[in-house]
Scaffold this motif. Sequence first.
Motif, mmCIF file in Angstrom:
data_model
loop_
_atom_site.group_PDB
_atom_site.id
_atom_site.type_symbol
_atom_site.label_atom_id
_atom_site.label_comp_id
_atom_site.label_asym_id
_atom_site.label_seq_id
_atom_site.Cartn_x
_atom_site.Cartn_y
_atom_site.Cartn_z
ATOM 1 N N UNK A 30 13.451 -1.928 3.999
ATOM 2 C CA UNK A 30 12.453 -1.355 3.114
ATOM 3 C C UNK A 30 13.089 -0.179 2.382
ATOM 4 N N UNK A 31 13.058 -0.232 1.066
ATOM 5 C CA UNK A 31 13.819 0.728 0.271
ATOM 6 C C UNK A 31 12.975 1.942 -0.082
ATOM 7 N N UNK A 32 13.382 3.097 0.379
ATOM 8 C CA UNK A 32 12.795 4.352 -0.077
ATOM 9 C C UNK A 32 11.301 4.466 0.105
ATOM 10 N N UNK A 33 10.782 3.960 1.195
ATOM 11 C CA UNK A 33 9.340 3.919 1.349
ATOM 12 C C UNK A 33 8.787 4.987 2.270
ATOM 13 N N UNK A 34 9.583 5.499 3.158
ATOM 14 C CA UNK A 34 9.052 6.370 4.201
ATOM 15 C C UNK A 34 9.240 7.836 3.842
ATOM 16 N N UNK A 45 0.820 -1.210 0.000
ATOM 17 C CA UNK A 45 0.000 0.000 0.000
ATOM 18 C C UNK A 45 0.853 1.259 0.000
ATOM 19 N N UNK A 46 1.920 1.268 0.808
ATOM 20 C CA UNK A 46 2.797 2.446 0.842
ATOM 21 C C UNK A 46 3.509 2.635 -0.498
ATOM 22 N N UNK A 47 3.893 1.538 -1.118
ATOM 23 C CA UNK A 47 4.546 1.631 -2.426
ATOM 24 C C UNK A 47 3.600 2.219 -3.468
ATOM 25 N N UNK A 48 2.370 1.719 -3.519
ATOM 26 C CA UNK A 48 1.392 2.249 -4.471
ATOM 27 C C UNK A 48 1.159 3.739 -4.232
ATOM 28 N N UNK A 49 1.082 4.125 -2.971
ATOM 29 C CA UNK A 49 0.874 5.537 -2.630
ATOM 30 C C UNK A 49 2.030 6.400 -3.135
ATOM 31 N N UNK A 50 3.259 5.927 -2.915
ATOM 32 C CA UNK A 50 4.416 6.690 -3.370
ATOM 33 C C UNK A 50 4.454 6.796 -4.893
ATOM 34 N N UNK A 51 4.083 5.722 -5.574
ATOM 35 C CA UNK A 51 4.137 5.721 -7.045
ATOM 36 C C UNK A 51 3.206 6.757 -7.660
ATOM 37 N N UNK A 52 2.066 7.021 -7.018
ATOM 38 C CA UNK A 52 1.077 7.937 -7.612
ATOM 39 C C UNK A 52 1.174 9.337 -7.008
ATOM 40 N N UNK A 53 2.316 9.687 -6.441
ATOM 41 C CA UNK A 53 2.508 11.059 -5.951
ATOM 42 C C UNK A 53 2.355 12.044 -7.104
ATOM 43 N N UNK A 54 1.831 13.234 -6.797
ATOM 44 C CA UNK A 54 1.595 14.232 -7.840
ATOM 45 C C UNK A 54 2.872 14.646 -8.543
ATOM 46 N N UNK A 55 3.943 14.855 -7.769
ATOM 47 C CA UNK A 55 5.203 15.316 -8.352
ATOM 48 C C UNK A 55 6.098 14.125 -8.642
ATOM 49 N N UNK A 56 6.690 14.116 -9.823
ATOM 50 C CA UNK A 56 7.534 12.991 -10.210
ATOM 51 C C UNK A 56 8.735 12.839 -9.283
ATOM 52 N N UNK A 57 9.218 13.945 -8.743
ATOM 53 C CA UNK A 57 10.390 13.895 -7.862
ATOM 54 C C UNK A 57 10.087 13.120 -6.580
ATOM 55 N N UNK A 58 8.811 13.034 -6.206
ATOM 56 C CA UNK A 58 8.427 12.326 -4.982
ATOM 57 C C UNK A 58 8.157 10.838 -5.224
ATOM 58 N N UNK A 59 8.241 10.402 -6.459
ATOM 59 C CA UNK A 59 7.972 9.000 -6.768
ATOM 60 C C UNK A 59 9.269 8.193 -6.754
ATOM 61 N N UNK A 60 9.189 6.908 -6.447
ATOM 62 C CA UNK A 60 10.391 6.059 -6.499
ATOM 63 C C UNK A 60 10.762 5.743 -7.944
ATOM 64 N N UNK A 61 11.976 5.271 -8.146
ATOM 65 C CA UNK A 61 12.373 4.749 -9.448
ATOM 66 C C UNK A 61 11.829 3.331 -9.594
ATOM 67 N N UNK A 62 11.878 2.794 -10.827
ATOM 68 C CA UNK A 62 11.423 1.426 -11.005
ATOM 69 C C UNK A 62 12.323 0.455 -10.267
ATOM 70 N N UNK A 63 13.587 0.800 -10.064
ATOM 71 C CA UNK A 63 14.471 -0.053 -9.282
ATOM 72 C C UNK A 63 13.979 -0.130 -7.835
ATOM 73 N N UNK A 64 13.610 1.034 -7.253
ATOM 74 C CA UNK A 64 13.050 1.044 -5.896
ATOM 75 C C UNK A 64 11.746 0.254 -5.839
#
Length: 605
Positions: free
Chosen positions: A573-577, A528-547
């Motif tokens: 947990x990589x880059x989730x918080x 759930x946290x990963x999905x939330x991060x992926x759909x952040x409004x700003x691209x800079x706040x989203x993880x990379x596909x590697x993350x």
Amino acid sequence: MYRFNVGGQAISPKDDSGFYRLWADDSPYIFGASSGVTYSKDNNVTIRYTPVVPKYIAPLDVYGTARSMGPTAQVNLNYNLTWILPVDAGFIYLLRFHFCEIQSPITKENQRTFYIYINNQTAQRATDVISLSGGLGRTSYRDYVIMASGSGQVDMWIALHPDITTKPRYVDAILNGLEVFKLQGHEPNNLAGLNPPLQQKPDVEPKRVPGGARKSKSGLLVAIGGGFALMLIALFSMCVIFRRKKVGKSCCKTNNGHLNHPACDLVRQFSFSQIQIATNDFDEELIIGRGGFSNVYSGEIDGGPKVAIKRLNQESQQGSHEFQAEIEMLCNFRHGHLVSLIGYCQDSNEMILVYEYMVHGTLREHLYSTRNSPLSWRRRLEICIGVARGLHYLHTGTEKGIIHRDVKTSNILLDERFMAKVSDFGLSKAFPAIDNTHVSTAVKGTFGYFDPEYFLLRRLTKKSDVYSFGVMLFEIMCARPVINTDLADEQVSLRDWALYCQERGVLEEIVDPCVKDEITPECFRIFAELAEKCVADRSIDRPTMDDVLQNLEVALRLQDNNNCVGRPSSLQIIGMHSDKPSTHSIISVAAQGEIFSDIMHLEGR
């Protein structure tokens, strides 16, 4: 032409096994920074020739060293161990791969299996050195033949990648030695010089093989046993002539001029009559998919295995762009989680693409509005990981990087083992330069999966794919369409509704009831946290596909490890918080629908 002691130092002619050959160091020909690791045999391992591999094939020192991808499975799954060898176009080449397991941890079959790719085509699946050789320290080799198309000097790509379909213990690949022999060209008596430009491309097209069952039909790549050089030359000549007679020509240029890109030499060109026979003259009962600009049919070509045949609308300019983009993309890139292109047809202004057939259809067909049995939660996680691997390869596995631009569940196909493969590259975009952070382009894609930053600023980035992937994660978890106008306004957009529920701590209430009881709490939190991060409004706040990939693999491990439930996980947990609050879409569903109503189909392009 080339002879390498892979993973070891050069071997001088005087140290050869009787033929005074020079075995060179392979490292100058490794592509990129990912060169794997090199090692020598264990002290307690004795290398022995076998009856089918006599001493003269290669010296023991070749088999006594090796290059593998490395000890880290997660890293190995995200790259190919690749060599690039300049060769003369217009000639047949014999490639000999030398194998020997030389370290004691690997002593049994199915401990290490891998793919062999030649010019981005699958030459061999599930290569198992122990199975080939018969045991630890026993020598083996495999030969393959390929025709180098084009003119002048061209690059031959040779790559290895782990094959995890048989669930081996080690996620790795190995090679001990490699030889490349120049055998025959357009002028049989002249092996020294370059060929003149080929007038007709033979149907033994070089650089792509759709899969093991199709190799004998396509004639692209032929695996053979050993033998003497003169016998090989005679055999290869006969094979080429036979295949030319049996199958139609496979060249790209035609009178109607649709394609003249050299990359299209890598797949087969079909005649329209072949396609008509394969589809029973486009029988509607054979339609397995419909899009905004195409229909997809199932069929069989030349009595071979089943294929998927996409016929694009001749009148559609968008369809023409997709046709060329799809061929250019799938001719140049191959990965276990990208669908394979077998060939195309452009007779009489037709635009037809032929793909490997995916038995279980699209991912969407297994989530909602379907008679298919619901997918288990673990299988859904494996599918997500497969898609992430495919997208990660597109983003990082090429020199420039590719943005898919239309990631959605209807573009994810499932094979007979439910392994996910990304498809439909008609909207894909390459970066014009490696140091660019975005591409300015007209907005295209599918309603509901749009990156809002891309929509507003016309700035397409790799994070645009991440956003679409995040929407897809919610779709997989909740098993409902990403846009459903029959619901209350606040629930129309799945992305917005899921974020709303996530903020209030009630996201589990909208999870698919079919899997709700299967998900462990720790796995659910990470997903759930990963999905939330992926759909952040700003691209800079989203993880990379590697993350994204790393976190999905963590989620799968947490799902499998029930002992982790109820206590802190020891996994990283990589880059989730993030301390930033969750955000909602900066552009409304209604606004998107109004602007894109003239170009977008909710059911797909």
